[in-house]
Motif scaffolding. Structure first.
Motif, short mmCIF file in Angstrom:
data_model
loop_
_atom_site.label_atom_id
_atom_site.label_comp_id
_atom_site.label_asym_id
_atom_site.label_seq_id
_atom_site.Cartn_x
_atom_site.Cartn_y
_atom_site.Cartn_z
N SER A 154 0.84 -1.20 0.00
CA SER A 154 0.00 0.00 0.00
C SER A 154 0.87 1.25 0.00
CB SER A 154 -0.89 0.03 1.24
OG SER A 154 -1.43 1.32 1.44
N PRO A 155 0.68 2.16 -0.94
CA PRO A 155 1.45 3.41 -0.91
C PRO A 155 1.29 4.18 0.40
CG PRO A 155 0.42 3.13 -3.06
CD PRO A 155 -0.13 2.05 -2.18
N ALA A 162 8.92 4.96 4.60
CA ALA A 162 9.94 5.92 4.15
C ALA A 162 10.36 6.83 5.30
CB ALA A 162 9.40 6.75 2.99
N ALA A 163 9.40 7.26 6.12
CA ALA A 163 9.72 8.11 7.27
C ALA A 163 10.58 7.35 8.27
CB ALA A 163 8.44 8.60 7.93
N ASN A 164 10.33 6.05 8.44
CA ASN A 164 11.14 5.22 9.33
C ASN A 164 12.57 5.08 8.82
OD1 ASN A 164 9.06 4.77 11.17
ND2 ASN A 164 8.34 2.95 10.11
N GLU A 188 8.75 11.34 -0.76
CA GLU A 188 7.44 11.44 -0.13
C GLU A 188 6.42 12.09 -1.05
OE1 GLU A 188 4.20 12.94 2.43
OE2 GLU A 188 5.60 14.16 1.27
N SER A 189 6.87 13.07 -1.84
CA SER A 189 6.00 13.73 -2.80
C SER A 189 5.52 12.74 -3.87
CB SER A 189 6.73 14.90 -3.45
OG SER A 189 5.92 15.52 -4.43
N LYS A 190 6.41 11.87 -4.33
CA LYS A 190 6.05 10.87 -5.34
C LYS A 190 5.12 9.80 -4.76
CE LYS A 190 9.17 9.38 -8.22
NZ LYS A 190 10.43 8.77 -8.73
N LEU A 191 5.37 9.42 -3.50
CA LEU A 191 4.50 8.43 -2.86
C LEU A 191 3.11 9.01 -2.61
CD1 LEU A 191 7.00 6.82 -0.32
CD2 LEU A 191 5.91 5.66 -2.25
N THR A 192 3.05 10.29 -2.26
CA THR A 192 1.76 10.95 -2.06
C THR A 192 0.98 11.01 -3.37
OG1 THR A 192 2.56 12.27 -0.20
CG2 THR A 192 0.64 13.10 -1.37
#
Length: 318
Positions: A154-155, A162-164, A188-192
């Protein structure tokens, strides 16, 4: 009804005979590099995140080579030596790697390796009783009620992972924290954007039921309003019962399911046989545990695989 007359015995034989070929990893075994932050990862999604966020400052080593089933892999003495000399060890947790407790206990006494669990902070899914597979959590104990460990599919969960990874890199190499944070923000922008696309397009899909070979899409189903029905359990080599196969065939017919999903890195015989008997077709739904050699050559990564997954989901849910 036709689904009651199909060859369950033949399908069960296929289950027993199937050779699981799930691959995992980058396909390249790296060595420690002096002057960089050496990061050891347990499988491909964390390898990808560590490379993206670590950038030029990190040397990322993936333990599990291509062509090896990640649920059953166990480390060798060379892996212990590599990890003992690294700075950071990233593993998924949630019961995915049953070997981490023994692995960390086997590190050299003078090792300064820091560990970080990728799934930390994700609301875990308890495995359905019919799909339980014996996983252990990172402290060697039974993982509560048997958690579904496939968080990264899940994205939404991948953003937490990614934050971890950012937190882990920053803790062992605070000197380059600003660079890690800049890389993280781009990722994070790409995952969002990927999350937003999944939310909008799957939300608008007329159907919500997906039938899959391996119970690896629970987080994707939960986060985007889908219902997952799986042939196998949490492990791709778990064996389904004959009555479960009958139920799935009945479900496919009664709910107008047009496609049964299989994985590229696992034998598709069972999915194809079930699809044939239930008058359905097959499509790929990738659990993104690793890349094939061809995908590596083509420059595929988490994003390209997840975009392909979305297109196949949309085709199946019309």
């Amino acid at each position: 009804m036709r689904y009651q007359r199909y060859g369950i015995a033949a399908i069960m034989a296929l289950v027993i005979m199937t050779t699981v070929l799930t691959g995992c990893g980058s396909g390249k075994q790296s060595k420690l590099v002096e002057g960089k932050t050496n990061v050891v990862t347990s499988f491909y999604p964390l390898y990808f995140l560590a490379q993206q966020i670590g950038g030029d400052q990190a040397n990322v080593i993936n333990l599990i080579p291509a062509g090896v089933e990640p649920h059953d892999w166990s480390p060798k003495s060379q892996d212990l030596e590599t990890a003992s000399n690294a700075q950071l060890f990233l593993y998924n947790g949630a019961g995915f790697e049953g070997w981490t407790d023994d692995f960390l206990e086997g590190l050299r006494k003078d090792s300064k390796l820091v560990t970080k669990e990728g799934s930390e902070g994700i609301k875990l899914i308890e495995a359905d009783g019919t799909d339980e597979h014996e996983h252990e959590d990172h402290d060697g104990k039974d993982a509560g009620g048997h958690h579904d460990p496939h968080t990264w599919v899940s994205p939404k969960s991948m953003k937490i992972m990614a934050a971890n990874v950012l937190a882990g890199l920053s803790s062992v190499d605070p000197e380059h924290q600003a660079e890690y944070e800049a890389n993280y923000k781009q990722l994070e922008s790409k995952l969002t954007a990927l999350d937003d696309e999944y939310t909008a397009k799957l939300g608008a899909a007329p159907k919500k039921d997906i039938v899959v070979s391996h119970n690896a899409f629970g987080y994707l189903a939960r986060d985007y309003g889908l219902r997952q029905v799986s042939i196998m359990g949490l492990s791709p080599d778990a064996e389904p019962k004959a009555q479960d196969l009958l139920k799935i065939a009945k479900f496919v017919k009664e709910n107008g399911v047009k496609y049964i999903f299989f994985e590229e890195l696992v034998s598709d015989e069972l999915a194809r046989t079930l699809a044939r008997e239930a008058d359905a077709e097959t499509l790929v739904l990738n659990p993104v545990e690793g890349l094939t050699p061809d995908q590596e050559k083509n420059g595929d990564d988490y994003f390209s695989l997840m975009n392909a997954n979305l297109q196949n989901l949309l085709q199946a849910l019309q």
